[in-house]
Design an enzyme around this catalytic site. Structure first.
Site, PDB file in Angstrom:
ATOM      1  N   GLU A   1      -0.848  -9.649  -1.911  1.00 61.12           N
ATOM      2  CA  GLU A   1      -2.281  -9.939  -1.924  1.00 61.12           C
ATOM      3  C   GLU A   1      -2.856  -9.828  -3.333  1.00 61.12           C
ATOM      4  OE1 GLU A   1      -4.237  -8.823   2.221  1.00 61.12           O
ATOM      5  OE2 GLU A   1      -2.943  -7.193   1.522  1.00 61.12           O
TER       6      GLU A   1
ATOM      7  N   GLY B   1       0.079  -5.506   0.227  1.00 55.15           N
ATOM      8  CA  GLY B   1      -0.961  -5.524  -0.791  1.00 55.15           C
ATOM      9  C   GLY B   1      -0.479  -6.033  -2.136  1.00 55.15           C
TER      10      GLY B   1
ATOM     11  N   ALA C   1       0.833  -1.197   0.000  1.00 56.45           N
ATOM     12  CA  ALA C   1       0.000   0.000   0.000  1.00 56.45           C
ATOM     13  C   ALA C   1       0.874   1.255   0.000  1.00 56.45           C
ATOM     14  CB  ALA C   1      -0.909  -0.010   1.227  1.00 56.45           C
TER      15      ALA C   1
ATOM     16  N   GLU D   1       2.741  -6.278   7.283  1.00 58.42           N
ATOM     17  CA  GLU D   1       1.836  -5.319   7.928  1.00 58.42           C
ATOM     18  C   GLU D   1       1.926  -5.320   9.451  1.00 58.42           C
ATOM     19  OE1 GLU D   1      -0.099  -6.229   3.932  1.00 58.42           O
ATOM     20  OE2 GLU D   1       1.049  -7.303   5.454  1.00 58.42           O
TER      21      GLU D   1
END
Length: 417
Positions: free
Chosen positions: A108, A105, A65, A128
């Site tokens: 992901e 992310g 992110a 994270e």
């Protein structure tokens, strides 16, 4: 406000190639999310496209992110979940060509692809937890379905990256490239098409989590380990609850609801703000405004430390921790033995807390040696004095070091005076 980043689109025969371009590390900024949405929309609508390959420009695939967009700025462009839903609903196989860093992310996004091909040097990870957060784009739900709850918990709770060959062993990626990763991924996509073009959505995988349902000790052990290694931290318990949901609810969307709720609790927790502040602060202090970026760097292959007390021992460990051989000097054998013993005990405490292995301790202790002779520091690239705060003593130490250190060696002082 202009959107940050872009995604390039090109077609190579029946394969659409989407390339994330948001230097230096391709975070999932507003423009990247918009570009992914537009690129997948175009590829899915184009009848001549039968498969899609997703990669990154430069040295990263997608490094996670964009932390700078947390808050109002993150509302620009499509949401990441909107993009991931489009990918999961694709009837055309999507292959991730993981050319470099795939963190948070970014991994992901790769887990939403049907297949994953990684460059040998590409690290993957879900870091994270180190920011007081958890993987909030389905990572806590997809990864257990792919590699099992125990391995997923270890991977997510440590937050440490792993290299592509290890990711292949775990089953996180399907292949490690032997040539240019984009070319290998395109070839992989064509083999999938030749075999019928099967899509494979992790959300539908059930075998691993069904087997884990009979092993509740997985979660008890994870809680014990987290309490030992990350005492007082909020995010680890939220991560464990999410993975428990992936295993026990047997419903992907219900698990995603748990993940969203736990992510929201982490996002609102003061530890998250503190850890993100620390993240940026650590990077800021590494910048020295009046030192040009092109300043030549001096290679440090060996080090010396004068004094093996509290500060000297800590400095010695810091060198060993990054693999630099270090020789520590004390004024007599008894003080030296005591100081080295303290270093060993400090490392042993890290083992007891689960932060290091005994093997890692042995490797670091092998880099540390002791002496009572200044002459033995003569070939070190850098020597740091860490004697007690007495100016006369420090001057004497520097005089002795100047007499023995090789030309070009750095002589530094650890002092508060």
């Amino acid at each position: 406000m202009a959107l940050k980043g872009t995604v390039h689109y090109e077609q190579r025969g029946e394969i659409a190639l989407l390339t994330v371009d948001n230097p230096p590390v391709n975070p999932l900024s507003s423009g990247v999310r918009q570009g992914l949405f537009d690129g997948f929309t175009r590829a899915l609508a184009e009848t001549s496209v039968r498969a899609i390959v997703l990669t990154g420009a430069g040295r990263a695939f997608i490094a996670g992110a964009d932390i700078s967009e947390f808050g109002a700025a993150g509302n620009q462009g499509p949401g990441l979940h909107e993009v991931l839903t489009m990918m999961e609903e694709s009837s055309k196989p999507i292959v991730a060509a993981i050319n470099g860093t795939a963190f948070g992310g970014g991994l992901e996004v790769a887990l939403c692809c049907d297949y994953r091909v990684a460059a040998p040097s590409a690290p993957v990870g879900l870091p994270e937890v180190k920011l007081g957060l958890l993987p909030g784009a389905g990572g806590t739900q997809r990864l257990p379905r792919l590699i099992g709850a125990e391995q997923a918990l270890q991977f997510i709770l440590t937050g440490d990256p792993i290299p592509a060959p290890r990711a292949l062993q775990l089953g996180i990626v399907d292949a490690v490239a032997t040539g240019p990763v984009v070319e290998d991924a395109i070839a992989f996509a064509r083999r999938v098409l030749a075999d019928g073009g099967k899509v494979r959505k992790i959300r539908h995988e059930r075998d691993r989590v069904a087997a884990d349902r009979a092993n509740p000790e997985i979660f008890a052990n994870a809680r014990k380990d987290a309490a030992r290694r990350m005492r007082g931290r909020f995010a680890p318990e939220m991560i464990i609850q999410c993975v428990e949901a992936a295993v026990n609810l047997d419903d992907f969307e219900a698990g995603m609801e748990v993940e969203r709720a736990c992510f929201g609790r982490c996002l609102a927790h003061p530890q998250r703000a503190a850890l993100i502040h620390l993240f940026f602060s650590e990077r800021e202090v590494a910048k020295i405004p009046d030192v040009p970026k092109d300043t030549p760097q001096k290679k440090i292959a060996s080090a010396g430390v004068v004094g093996c007390g509290t500060m000297g021992g800590g400095i010695t460990m810091s060198f060993a921790n990054v693999g630099i051989p270090v020789k520590v000097l004390e004024m007599d054998a008894k003080a030296l033995e005591r100081g080295l013993g303290v270093i060993r005990r400090n490392y042993d405490i890290q083992v007891q807390r689960g932060r290091m292995t005994a093997e890692q301790v042995d490797q670091r202790m092998a880099l540390i040696s002791g002496t009572t002779e200044f002459a033995d520091l003569g070939q070190a690239d850098v020597v740091i004095e860490a004697v007690y705060e007495n100016l006369g003593v420090k001057v004497d130490v520097f005089r002795k070091l100047e007499a023995v250190c090789k030309p070009g060696a750095i002589i530094a002082s650890n002092t508060s005076g």
